[in-house]
Every structure is written in structure tokens, then in C-alpha cells.
Design a protein around this motif. Structure first.
Motif, PDB file in Angstrom:
ATOM      1  N   PHE A  85       0.831  -1.205   0.000  1.00  0.00           N
ATOM      2  CA  PHE A  85       0.000   0.000   0.000  1.00  0.00           C
ATOM      3  C   PHE A  85       0.862   1.250   0.000  1.00  0.00           C
ATOM      4  O   PHE A  85       2.020   1.245   0.392  1.00  0.00           O
ATOM      5  CB  PHE A  85      -1.020   0.004   1.132  1.00  0.00           C
ATOM      6  N   ASN A  86       0.203   2.303  -0.474  1.00  0.00           N
ATOM      7  CA  ASN A  86       0.840   3.600  -0.649  1.00  0.00           C
ATOM      8  C   ASN A  86       2.043   3.547  -1.594  1.00  0.00           C
ATOM      9  O   ASN A  86       3.035   4.251  -1.403  1.00  0.00           O
ATOM     10  CB  ASN A  86       1.157   4.236   0.714  1.00  0.00           C
ATOM     11  N   PHE A 159      -8.203   2.744   1.336  1.00  0.00           N
ATOM     12  CA  PHE A 159      -8.500   2.755   2.765  1.00  0.00           C
ATOM     13  C   PHE A 159      -9.356   3.983   3.090  1.00  0.00           C
ATOM     14  O   PHE A 159      -8.937   4.910   3.789  1.00  0.00           O
ATOM     15  CB  PHE A 159      -7.211   2.732   3.579  1.00  0.00           C
ATOM     16  N   LYS A 212     -13.646   2.581   7.601  1.00  0.00           N
ATOM     17  CA  LYS A 212     -12.798   2.665   8.787  1.00  0.00           C
ATOM     18  C   LYS A 212     -13.246   3.811   9.665  1.00  0.00           C
ATOM     19  O   LYS A 212     -13.876   4.738   9.155  1.00  0.00           O
ATOM     20  CB  LYS A 212     -11.334   2.796   8.370  1.00  0.00           C
ATOM     21  N   TYR A 292      -2.692  -0.215  10.692  1.00  0.00           N
ATOM     22  CA  TYR A 292      -1.223  -0.268  10.618  1.00  0.00           C
ATOM     23  C   TYR A 292      -0.613  -0.757  11.937  1.00  0.00           C
ATOM     24  O   TYR A 292      -0.642  -0.042  12.946  1.00  0.00           O
ATOM     25  CB  TYR A 292      -0.747   1.140  10.318  1.00  0.00           C
TER      26      TYR A 292
HETATM   27  C1  NOJ Z   1      -3.182   4.223   9.912  1.00  0.00           C
HETATM   28  C2  NOJ Z   1      -4.525   4.835   9.804  1.00  0.00           C
HETATM   29  O1  NOJ Z   1      -5.221   4.750  11.033  1.00  0.00           O
HETATM   30  C3  NOJ Z   1      -5.394   4.211   8.724  1.00  0.00           C
HETATM   31  O2  NOJ Z   1      -6.547   4.998   8.589  1.00  0.00           O
HETATM   32  C4  NOJ Z   1      -4.639   4.106   7.428  1.00  0.00           C
HETATM   33  O3  NOJ Z   1      -5.446   3.545   6.438  1.00  0.00           O
HETATM   34  C5  NOJ Z   1      -3.395   3.280   7.645  1.00  0.00           C
HETATM   35  N1  NOJ Z   1      -2.562   3.926   8.630  1.00  0.00           N
HETATM   36  C6  NOJ Z   1      -2.613   3.052   6.361  1.00  0.00           C
HETATM   37  O4  NOJ Z   1      -2.035   4.218   5.927  1.00  0.00           O
END
Ligand code: NOJ
Length: 753
Positions: A85-86, A159, A212, A292
Motif C-alpha cells: 500500500f501507498n 482505505f 474505517k 497499521y
Molecule cells: C493508519 C490509519 O489509522 C489508517 O486509517 C490508514 O489507512 C493506515 N494507517 C494506512 O495508511
């Protein structure tokens, strides 16, 4: 049985082992294909399908490795990653995907996840800002645009949306959500899911949404990020969960448990949340992706003794994928081999991840989302920039406008633009905007300069810095203001002051910015404050002393142009606050749908002391907010008629219609958000003083009157009753309709059996 096995085996040999054949869509059902694949997998490969890690370019949590771009090749080849991811870019994601489908033993394609919270390279306003538009179709289109851009660069799993209700503006992540209200939050959650996912996940321009953070993350004690949430089951079910339910009903593909514990159990291993509610009550079959490092954090919580226990607890509770703990990948094989973890939990999780990959169309075409041609055409296209500007101008909320100071007249010969955020580009991207480039956004100063008539001069001074307490520049800024006809003061928070890990105990203007406003207010020239911030701010002095205040949140790529559109009247502001602005941090939590208490106080603090001591109030400040939920002004004036109901009683199963006429008797055409609230007067459990149950955003031309009708059914009257069942109760209801939660017209009806 044997023959089914043979069929599957034959299928595996032809389909799994030969990727070229995999592209030819063999006729076996998706479920059969998944089972065939699972039957081929080693336990290590199964664990690999449950392991997602952050790429090397952007980190959104504690880093567990430093890496070069080849870092992941070997892990992908070995089947140790389900995705990354990212990371982004059509060419790069294609290169990694090629390793997965051509060089790994089972040729399973990768997921590419990302936090596309408010736009990809074309950045739209922060979600709290977009929520202020109360424009569901606009919000859907904004999410759709983000999906179009991000998917062209390889991303297939987003996300987002973040849909945590929060009643605490100290919590930095309030900027990422839709504010404090369950009804508005639910409608916006649906709109965002529909925007990201479209009608079909396998459409190359759509990506899977991840809801989320499940759940109650926004109820972090004291507004401190990652902190414990301790709320009643009733508040959980009535306030915090409905947006998730609405988004799941809208088809959301995945869910992310929150970092916090709830009722003593971290969400990552919370069976009540993940099993009872998500899987059983809501029948959610999609994948659950940890936050994470959250699996490993079970140890810090004091919920699991070690990494092995954390894996068992999380996986058995229903967290299918481990993001960045590296625990599923390292522990699952040994736990299964030792008989400490039943492989059925692993298989169930793998099944859901493979299903997601099938639904995304990756097994038909692994490169569906990495499209260099589309990437070139789509990213920051003219249409996307135009949409970003439209969303930005509709997200602003006019908080104050004494004597019609705004829109700005063209007669001003010299305008001073002052403030530490005035000439700033990068902070316009806002928090959670990893992909937006620092040089892309239009600053407020640029936007103003581009819009003023040729006869108007624009002068600029930063006034002070964003954070520190230095007052060195203030005198010079005052001279600049005194030499102009009007000052636009651009103040607020930088992007890093809100978002994750950005809780603030003092939510006033940071540094000496309020002092700057106080000083410039004495310049003898009119002052307009342009606020940039990701949360409600306490700013009572500003409200009392500055004639015009425009809340712009953080507007993204087109910030400056959109601000100019509103300041100069090219767009008449129509935004309404999705969250209450407190007067003082001590009022938090403050929200419009509170309970009445046994000793309510709605006075003015001017009555005799005997009438105002033993009531629910403060001794030192008012109860009322600075700006209520739903509040926002327009350049025009809307007047509301009394509310009429088409009947005085309603039976269960029937409906009742509430009507108001809204007249635009000002000088501009404008959009108004007409808001419907209900109050259930007596219940088996007490009900809030009012709850938003509907709204309509309508354009009303100047001089025009529009009849607005809301239909009230059982659905709007349903609540979680004393016995914890959902339903209605007979009795009296108040219907409240108005321009904000505080300014409403009222009419009552009775619900009879
Ligand atoms: C932590 C964050 O709480 C979450 O919202 C995010 O998707 C992840 N990091 C991944 O970057």
C-alpha cells in the motif's frame, strides 16, 4: 466427492499453473476457483495472502524497514505478500504485478492499497469540508474522480471512507470524517462508497472501499488519538455504527477495525464487533484488514501476551489481513503446524482475500488498474481540476457577514492579503494527502490576484508564523493593512495540525495568530477572516469582533480559486457546519443531539441566581455553542414559513408529510440546505432533544418561494428501545424544520398504535 476433486485438480493444473490460461476465464465458478487455489497453497503461501506492507515511498505509521524499489521483488516472488500500500504509478505497479503473476508459484495477483482520503493528485477538500456541502451527489462525484485517477495509477483498494462520528474536535482525525451526526454521516458514507466502487468492482475506474475505523475510534477519551473508547452499547449502536451499516448496505468491499479498545477489547480482536455485529447481524462477507501494526499492538493493549497470541486472537476474531505487524506472515505457519491455530481460520481469511481479488477483476487481468495511457489522460485532467474547484466552493461555510461586507465590491482599490497561510500552497492539500504535490495547489493569494479587477492592487504580508510566538512581523503587517482599503486575513492550521496523531488540547488559532487578528482589527479598515482548519476552532473573540468570517477548511488543489469565487460573489456560499463549534474547549464533548437532562438550562445567564444555580450549566461560560450544527449563512436571506403537517396523528406503517415554504427574499440566487429534525418526547429510554432525519439542498432564485416537503415514516421514528430492540413507540413527536439545528420551526404529531 472424488470426481469433484478430480475436476478441481484438472482445473488447477490448467488454470493456476499456466497464467496465460488463467486469463481465459475457465468456466468454473469463482468459489470453485478459490477452493482450487487454496487446496494448492502451502501454509506459508496462505500466510502470504494475509500480509500487506507499506511501500517505500510513503509511510503512514512507524516504519519497520527502509527499502529500495527492488525491496519487495523477492517477497512477491516467494508469495509472501498479498499486496502493498501507498505505492503508485502505472509503470511501477505493473512491474510488481508482473512478478506476482509470472514469477510466483501460484501466480496470484497483488492488491495495491492506498489512503485516497480526499483525492489522488487532484486534491479535493478534506472530508469534513466536503461534508459541509451537504451535497451527496457532489460528494459521490468527488469520490468517483479520486477513483478514476488512483486506479489509473495502479491502486485497486482504497482505505477510505473514514466514517468515524466524532463529538470531540480535539481529536485530529475529525478532519477525515463527516462530522458529528449519524444521519448525515450515513448518507455521506453511502455516497463515498458508491463513488469509489461504482456499480462494479471489476470496472478499471473503480476501487474497493475500506470502511474505517470499526468502531468508535472517534470516541477516543479526551480526544487523544489512539486512546481508549468507553461508550455504552446503546451509544455504539445508535450513534457510531449506523454509518458503517449504511456503507455495507451500499456494497462496501472491506472493513478496517480501529486502533482503540472498546469495552476492554481492542477492535482488531473484538468478537462483539467483528463477529456478532459485522458478520452475524450485518451478514458482511468481505475482507477485514487490520490497521497499521494493530495486530502487534494487541500486546501493548495488554490483550495478548505475545505475537503468537495476538495472531490467534485477531485471526480467530475475524481480522483477515495483517497490515504492517509482520505477525501473520511470521507466526501463522508455525502456529498451524504446532496445532495452536486451526487452519480453518486461515483458510476463511484467505478465501475472503482471494474473493476480493476476483471481484476486482485481477484474476482476469492483473494489469487492469495499471494503465499508463489512462494515467496520463486522467491524472489532473481539466475536468478533474474543474470538479475540485466546484467541490471546494461548495464546501465553504460563511460564519459571519455583518452588513453584507461580503461579497467584496469591485470598488476596493487596494486589498491586503495577510496571514501565515495566505501565500501557502502545500498546506492547501490538507492532512491525508500523500499523493497531492506541494507545488500544485493554488494559494489564496494567487486566487485573489487572479480574480481582482485590473484596477485593484493586491498587497501581501505573512503577519506572523503559523506556530511560534514571534511577533516581529506584526507591526509591518499592520502598516500593510492600514495602507489598503480592506484586509483578508488568512489564518488557521497547517495540514499537520489535524489528521492522524494530531490531537490538540487547545483548539484555538495556533501560535500568535489570534493576536495578529486582534491587531489588524484595529487598522481602521474592514477585515475578513478566511479560516483554514481541519476541525472546529474556539474563536469567540473573532466571532464578536471581526465583521466577516469564512470557514474554508482545507480546500485542496483549487483552494485559492475557490476562495476567490466565494469572496467575490461568483459563487454564493451554501455550506453548513457538519459539526458544532464550541465556545470553549471545556464544553467538549458538545453536540446538537444531546439529552435534555432532569435539570435543563436554556436561559441567558441574566435571570435571578436562584433560577440558574441548580441546573445543568457552567458557572463561567454559556452552554450554547459558538456555531450550532447545520449552521451557515448565505449572501441572500431565506425565510421559513411555519411547518404544516398533513395530519395530526400517524399509525405505524403510515406516513406523515411535513411542509415548509422557504422564500429567498435577499438579493442573490442561492442554495439552501433545509433541515428536518425530530424529537421523540417520551420513550422507554430518553431521546435526544432533536435528531437530524432528513435534509434537502435546493436552489432558490431571488424573490422565489419553494415548498419543501419531507415524508416521515416509521424509519425516521425508529430507535433502540429500552429492551435493545429497534422499533417505534407510540407518543408525541415534534417535527422541527429550519436553516440550522438551532433555528427551527416546530409542529407536533402523535404516533398511535
Ligand atoms: C493508519 C490509519 O489509522 C489508517 O486509517 C490508514 O489507512 C493506515 N494507517 C494506512 O495508511
Amino acid at each position: 466427492m472424488t470426481s469433484l476433486k478430480n475436476v478441481l485438480l484438472a482445473f488447477c493444473i490448467t488454470w493456476v499453473i499456466t497464467p496465460a490460461l488463467a486469463q481465459q476465464k475457465p468456466s468454473a465458478s469463482v468459489d470453485q476457483k478459490i477452493e482450487a487455489l487454496i487446496s494448492q497453497m502451502t501454509i506459508e503461501e496462505k500466510a502470504g495472502q494475509l500480509n500487506i506492507v507499506v511501500g517505500e515511498t510513503i509511510n503512514t505509521g512507524p516504519t519497520m524497514h527502509t527499502a529500495e524499489s527492488k525491496k519487495f521483488d523477492e517477497q512477491i516472488r516467494a508469495g509472501k505478500l498479498t499486496g502493498l500500500f501507498n505505492v503508485y504509478g502505472a509503470a511501477y505497479t505493473k512491474r510488481l504485478q508482473k512478478i506476482a503473476v509470472e514469477e510466483s508459484r501460484l501466480h496470484i495477483p497483488l492488491l495495491f492499497g492506498a489512503d485516497i482520503i480526499h483525492g489522488f493528485k487532484t486534491v479535493t477538500p478534506i472530508p469534513l469540508g466536503e461534508a459541509a456541502s451537504w451535497d451527496l451527489d457532489l460528494i459521490r462525484r468527488s469520490a468517483q474522480m479520486a477513483a478514476r485517477e488512483a486506479t489509473s495509477a495502479g491502486i485497486n483498494l482504497n482505505f477510505a471512507p473514514m466514517m468515524d462520528i466524532s463529538r470531540d474536535p480535539r481529536w485530529g482525525r475529525i478532519s477525515e470524517g463527516a462530522g458529528e451526526d449519524t444521519y448525515l454521516g450515513s448518507r455521506i458514507a453511502e455516497a463515498r462508497v458508491k463513488g469509489f466502487q461504482g456499480d462494479k468492482l471489476s470496472d478499471p475506474a473503480t476501487m474497493a472501499a475500506c470502511l474505517k475505523h470499526f468502531a468508535a475510534y472517534g470516541a477516543a477519551e479526551a480526544g487523544r488519538d489512539y486512546n481508549t473508547a468507553d461508550i455504552s452499547e446503546r451509544v455504539l449502536q445508535e450513534i457510531y455504527l449506523p454509518p458503517f451499516k449504511a456503507a455495507i448496505d451500499a456494497g462496501a468491499a472491506t472493513v478496517m477495525p480501529s486502533f482503540n479498545e472498546l469495552d476492554g477489547v481492542p477492535a482488531t480482536a473484538n468478537r462483539h464487533l467483528l463477529q456478532d455485529i459485522l458478520r452475524k447481524q450485518w451478514n458482511f462477507n468481505g475482507a477485514v484488514i487490520s490497521d497499521y501494526g494493530a495486530v502487534g499492538e494487541m500486546i501493548n493493549h495488554g490483550s495478548s501476551a505475545d505475537g503468537s497470541k495476538a495472531v490467534i486472537h485477531s485471526l480467530e476474531a475475524g481480522t483477515d489481513m495483517d497490515m504492517m505487524s509482520y505477525l501473520y506472515i511470521s507466526k501463522i505457519p508455525e502456529l498451524v503446524k504446532a496445532g495452536s491455530l486451526d487452519v480453518k481460520y486461515v483458510d476463511a481469511a484467505v478465501r475472503r482475500i482471494l474473493k476480493l481479488k476476483f471481484d476486482l477483476g485481477l484474476f482476469d487481468n492483473a494489469y487492469l488498474y495499471s494503465d499508463e495511457v489512462r494515467e496520463k489522460k486522467e491524472v489532473r485532467s481539466k475536468e478533474n481540476i474543474a470538479l475540485a474547484r466546484e467541490v471546494a466552493r461548495k464546501s465553504m461555510v460563511l460564519l459571519k457577514n455583518d452588513n453584507g461586507l461580503l461579497p467584496l465590491r469591485s470598488s476596493y482599490k487596494k486589498i491586503a492579503v495577510i496571514g501565515p497561510l495566505a501565500d501557502n500552497k502545500e498546506d492547501m492539500n490538507g492532512s491525508w494527502s500523500f499523493f497531492g504535490e506541494a507545488t500544485h495547489p493554488v494559494s489564496v493569494l494567487q486566487g485573489i490576484k487572479a480574480r481582482v479587477p485590473a484596477s485593484t492592487e493586491v498587497v501581501y504580508h505573512p503577519g506572523c508564523n503559523l506556530f511560534d510566538n514571534s511577533r516581529d512581523k506584526m507591526t509591518e503587517a499592520m502598516t500593510t493593512a492600514q495602507g489598503a482599503d480592506l484586509t483578508l486575513l488568512v489564518v488557521g492550521e497547517s495540514a499537520v495540525m489535524n489528521g492522524e496523531a494530531a490531537s490538540r488540547a487547545d483548539i484555538g488559532l495556533p501560535g500568535v495568530q489570534e493576536d495578529l487578528v486582534k491587531m489588524i482589527s484595529k487598522s481602521g479598515k474592514p477585515v475578513v477572516v478566511v479560516l483554514l482548519n481541519g476541525r472546529p476552532l474556539t474563536m469567540e473573540w473573532l466571532d464578536q469582533n471581526v465583521p466577516a468570517i469564512l470557514e474554508t477548511w482545507t480546500l485542496g488543489s483549487e483552494a485559492g480559486n475557490a476562495v476567490a469565487d466565494v469572496l467575490f460573489g461568483d459563487y454564493n456560499p451554501s455550506g453548513k457546519l457538519p459539526v458544532t463549534f464550541p465556545r470553549h474547549v471545556g464544553q467538549i464533548p458538545i453536540y446538537y443531539n444531546h439529552k435534555n437532562t432532569g435539570r435543563p438550562y436554556s436561559g441567558t445567564n441574566n435571570e435571578p441566581a436562584s433560577d440558574r444555580v441548580y441546573v445543568s450549566k457552567y458557572r463561567d461560560i454559556k452552554n450554547t455553542p459558538l456555531y450550532p450544527f447545520g449552521y451557515g449563512l448565505s449572501y441572500t436571506t431565506f425565510t421559513y414559513s411555519e411547518v404544516t403537517l398533513n395530519k395530526a396523528t400517524m399509525k405505524n406503517g403510515e406516513q406523515i408529510e411535513a411542509t415548509v415554504t422557504v422564500t429567498n427574499n435577499g438579493n442573490y440566487d442561492g442554495e439552501e440546505v433545509v433541515q428536518l429534525y425530530l424529537h421523540d418526547l417520551v420513550g422507554s429510554v430518553t431521546r435526544p432533544v432533536k435528531e437530524l432525519k432528513g435534509f434537502q439542498k435546493v436552489m432558490i432564485r431571488k424573490g422565489e418561494a419553494k415548498k419543501i416537503t419531507f415524508t416521515i415514516t416509521d424509519k425516521e421514528l425508529t430507535f433502540l428501545r429500552g429492551d435493545m430492540t429497534w422499533g417505534t413507540e407510540p407518543g408525541m413527536f415534534e417535527v422541527l424544520v429550519g436553516t440550522n439545528s438551532d433555528a427551527v420551526k416546530k409542529k407536533s404529531f402523535e404516533l398511535v398504535k
